[in-house]
Design a protein around this motif. Structure first.
Motif, PDB file in Angstrom:
ATOM      1  N   GLY A 146       1.279  -2.586   5.812  1.00 12.26           N
ATOM      2  CA  GLY A 146       2.769  -2.131   5.324  1.00 12.26           C
ATOM      3  C   GLY A 146       3.437  -3.302   4.793  1.00 12.26           C
ATOM      4  O   GLY A 146       4.195  -3.133   3.556  1.00 12.26           O
ATOM      5  N   TRP A 147       3.556  -4.343   5.295  1.00 13.60           N
ATOM      6  CA  TRP A 147       4.504  -5.530   4.845  1.00 13.60           C
ATOM      7  C   TRP A 147       3.705  -5.897   3.487  1.00 13.60           C
ATOM      8  O   TRP A 147       4.248  -6.660   2.661  1.00 13.60           O
TER       9      TRP A 147
ATOM     10  N   VAL B  26       3.894   3.574  -6.796  1.00 12.63           N
ATOM     11  CA  VAL B  26       3.444   4.843  -6.267  1.00 12.63           C
ATOM     12  C   VAL B  26       2.116   4.577  -5.384  1.00 12.63           C
ATOM     13  O   VAL B  26       2.087   5.139  -4.555  1.00 12.63           O
ATOM     14  N   PRO B  27       1.261   4.213  -6.329  1.00  6.89           N
ATOM     15  CA  PRO B  27      -0.267   4.228  -5.464  1.00  6.89           C
ATOM     16  C   PRO B  27      -0.325   3.507  -4.381  1.00  6.89           C
ATOM     17  O   PRO B  27      -0.876   3.666  -3.662  1.00  6.89           O
ATOM     18  N   THR B  28       0.360   2.108  -4.428  1.00  3.42           N
ATOM     19  CA  THR B  28       0.607   1.174  -3.517  1.00  3.42           C
ATOM     20  C   THR B  28       1.088   1.879  -2.136  1.00  3.42           C
ATOM     21  O   THR B  28       0.435   2.022  -0.962  1.00  3.42           O
TER      22      THR B  28
ATOM     23  N   ASN C   2     -10.494   6.060   4.404  1.00  4.63           N
ATOM     24  CA  ASN C   2     -11.292   6.647   3.042  1.00  4.63           C
ATOM     25  C   ASN C   2     -10.356   7.476   2.409  1.00  4.63           C
ATOM     26  O   ASN C   2     -10.455   7.612   1.276  1.00  4.63           O
ATOM     27  N   ALA C   3      -9.454   8.329   3.241  1.00  2.90           N
ATOM     28  CA  ALA C   3      -8.576   9.259   2.579  1.00  2.90           C
ATOM     29  C   ALA C   3      -7.286   8.447   1.835  1.00  2.90           C
ATOM     30  O   ALA C   3      -7.009   8.923   0.737  1.00  2.90           O
TER      31      ALA C   3
ATOM     32  N   VAL D 144      -0.861   3.115   1.784  1.00  2.00           N
ATOM     33  CA  VAL D 144      -0.235   2.818   2.763  1.00  2.00           C
ATOM     34  C   VAL D 144       0.125   3.937   3.812  1.00  2.00           C
ATOM     35  O   VAL D 144      -0.476   3.978   4.788  1.00  2.00           O
ATOM     36  N   ILE D 145       0.878   4.963   3.217  1.00  4.26           N
ATOM     37  CA  ILE D 145       1.048   6.041   4.134  1.00  4.26           C
ATOM     38  C   ILE D 145       0.014   6.914   4.433  1.00  4.26           C
ATOM     39  O   ILE D 145      -0.145   7.035   5.798  1.00  4.26           O
ATOM     40  N   VAL D 146      -0.809   7.214   3.521  1.00 10.48           N
ATOM     41  CA  VAL D 146      -2.118   8.054   3.784  1.00 10.48           C
ATOM     42  C   VAL D 146      -3.135   7.286   4.876  1.00 10.48           C
ATOM     43  O   VAL D 146      -3.705   7.792   5.873  1.00 10.48           O
ATOM     44  N   ASN D 147      -2.929   5.961   4.841  1.00 10.10           N
ATOM     45  CA  ASN D 147      -4.028   5.109   5.605  1.00 10.10           C
ATOM     46  C   ASN D 147      -3.514   5.383   7.049  1.00 10.10           C
ATOM     47  O   ASN D 147      -4.442   5.109   8.229  1.00 10.10           O
ATOM     48  N   ALA D 148      -2.293   5.225   7.179  1.00  7.66           N
ATOM     49  CA  ALA D 148      -1.690   5.118   8.475  1.00  7.66           C
ATOM     50  C   ALA D 148      -1.784   6.581   9.146  1.00  7.66           C
ATOM     51  O   ALA D 148      -1.851   6.780  10.263  1.00  7.66           O
TER      52      ALA D 148
END
Length: 210
Positions: free
Chosen positions: A157-158, A12-14, A27-28, A18-22
């Motif tokens: 993502g990969w 879940v954290p990983t 930083n978020a 990735v989702i929030v970074n995109a």
């Protein structure tokens, strides 16, 4: 390893990162990944599950997040795992070169509580632990090669997918081979653990003489 729930908690954290970074930037993503890890600790505590795996996961996320923050690269989040894979693969390889397969060393310490070179004199046992140790070399070397390539390519993502897919599933396969090697060793009479010594009648009373 926590079964299916352990796999989910580790993933879940990983994926959140990735989702929030995109969507919102680096930083978020770091902040949300750390917050998610803290939330998983609270969830496990509420469900009366062991929290140690989640605490270890939080420590890993914090270290990875700090590296990503200071390098300014989203891929930096995955660097600790890549480096650890290389270090572990090297350690298992060295143990094979010096004829002390690491899986066998750990098994011997667990069964006897201390160094016991007898197991290495049995070629069947030694060969089994060579195979099990070589499997770990392949698993961690494979992790390093694939994830380092994705890191160089900037494929965040990969990298997340590779981290999950090459994590518990491959480790599970390696543990199957370890189980085979351990059962094989335990069937060899020359390396079985001697039963605890039970004092006889003459030993039960220190002052008595025969």
């Amino acid at each position: 390893m926590g079964g299916v729930s352990g796999l989910v908690y580790a993933s879940v954290p990983t994926f959140t990162y990735v989702i929030v970074n995109a969507i919102a930037g680096l930083n978020a993503a770091v902040a949300v990944a750390v917050g998610t890890s803290v939330g998983l600790i609270l969830l496990r505590r509420q469900r009366k599950e062991p929290v140690q795996p989640a605490v270890s996961g939080l420590l890993g996320v914090v270290i990875a997040g700090l590296i990503a923050h200071y390098t300014g690269s989203a891929e930096g989040y995955f660097l600790p795992g890549i480096w650890i894979s290389l270090a572990v693969a090297a350690a298992f390889t060295v143990s094979l070169v010096v004829r002390r397969p690491l899986v066998g060393v750990v098994w011997n310490l667990m069964r006897s509580g201390g160094p016991d070179p007898a197991w290495r004199a049995d070629k069947v046992v030694l060969r089994g632990f060579d195979v099990a140790t070589l499997v770990f070399v392949a698993v961690f070397a494979g992790r390093f090669i694939v994830q380092q390539w994705l890191y160089d390519a900037g494929s965040t993502g990969w990298l997340a997918i590779a981290r999950i897919a090459m994590g518990y599933p491959l480790l599970g396969l390696a543990l199957v081979v370890v189980s085979w090697a351990v059962r094989r060793a335990n069937r060899r009479p020359g390396v079985r653990v001697a039963p605890p010594h039970k004092p006889g009648p003459s030993e039960s009373r220190p002052g008595r003489r025969i």
